[in-house]
Write an enzyme that holds these catalytic residues in place. Sequence first.
Site, short mmCIF file in Angstrom:
data_model
loop_
_atom_site.label_atom_id
_atom_site.label_comp_id
_atom_site.label_asym_id
_atom_site.label_seq_id
_atom_site.Cartn_x
_atom_site.Cartn_y
_atom_site.Cartn_z
N SER A 139 0.85 -1.19 0.00
CA SER A 139 0.00 0.00 0.00
C SER A 139 0.89 1.24 0.00
O SER A 139 1.75 1.37 -0.87
CB SER A 139 -0.95 -0.04 1.20
N THR A 140 0.74 2.12 0.98
CA THR A 140 1.52 3.35 1.02
C THR A 140 3.02 3.05 1.02
O THR A 140 3.50 2.28 1.85
CB THR A 140 1.17 4.16 2.28
N HIS A 162 -2.57 -0.94 -3.37
CA HIS A 162 -3.68 0.00 -3.20
C HIS A 162 -3.44 1.28 -3.97
O HIS A 162 -2.56 2.06 -3.60
CB HIS A 162 -3.87 0.34 -1.72
N MET A 203 -0.29 1.30 5.15
CA MET A 203 -1.13 1.61 6.31
C MET A 203 -2.23 0.57 6.47
O MET A 203 -2.63 -0.08 5.50
CB MET A 203 -1.77 2.99 6.14
N ASP A 258 -4.93 -4.57 5.86
CA ASP A 258 -5.29 -5.41 4.72
C ASP A 258 -4.15 -6.36 4.38
O ASP A 258 -3.00 -5.94 4.22
CB ASP A 258 -5.63 -4.54 3.50
#
Length: 350
Positions: free
Chosen positions: A161-162, A187, A280, A283
């Site tokens: 993600s991030t 993401h 973050m 998930d």
Amino acid sequence: MERVKVLIVDDSQTMRAVVKAVLRADPQIDVVGEAADPYEARDAIKALNPDVLTLDIEMPRMSGLEFLEKIMKLRPMPVVMVSSLTQKGAKDSIEALSMGAFECVGKPTGGDTVKALSHLPGIVRAAAKYRPQGMTDHTPTVDPSLASFKPNKKIIAIGSSTGGVEALLKLLSGFPENCPPTIITQHMPPAFLKSFAERLNNTVAPKVATATEGAPLRVGQIYIAPGGAYHMQITGRVSPVCKLIEGDPVSGHRPSVDVMFKSVETILGGRAIAMLLTGMGRDGAKGLLGIRNAKGYTIAQDEASSTVYGMARVAKELGGVDIELPLTKITAKVMSLCDINTTSKMRHSA
């Protein structure tokens, strides 16, 4: 607790007002200033010493990308890019993330603009904890020892993600051309994911594309979940293929890492090598545990090398991680697990 000091840089007065309204609604954030272009921003950074910058990509006099490059070379600091979701905007966003920007958020196009940016304060608060290291070279550097690499039957699944764009560029730059079949859920908005796949395909040795329905998992091929209305799964135990399913967000995301990992657990079991990288939230944490319980091998990126130590941290707390490694050591570990030469030596020495 000290509030996060933010400088907003955007040539649109309207957009600056929207971003300011969204951020000022959070009591942990202090908007200390605004700038209409990078030249004003340069002076404001010196005068105000902000913790985080929100930076528009398309601006007069100097583009956001040019200014970001100067920041990362001369004064690395957390930067959240604000970009249009056009094809050019998506391409520029991926470039910004690869240069060290913390995150990119899409500019709202009509409707309730404040509501559309409701996730921005959380991103800014997380960005304040990030310590960028400056510009990074993403030139492919495949280890010479992988010249004799021969993939076994393992399949790789990665969630991020991030910070994932920069992490995946570094990780995959070490993959050989004949890497094991690999699937990735990152993401991002679908326009960004398409541009990211194109960027990777032009950068790393294997072939990279966004996944399509029924796309076969093959040696030397990496698929990225296309996002939008779809999650990505795999199906077919003998000859696995990609499967795109419509559905609501899972674990707060669509595409969801947990959805992909659940199918990997069911279809592959012990044939899976699964990784959870920077990001973050949580998930993928539950899904990684499921893969480990199904005898797959699981790896988490360590805290020191993560932009945000969230998903991997939760997976570790749940007991879903076989080994935690710095990003620079993950590729070598994965390839040793997937190399028929290495695994055959291990069997003979056992």
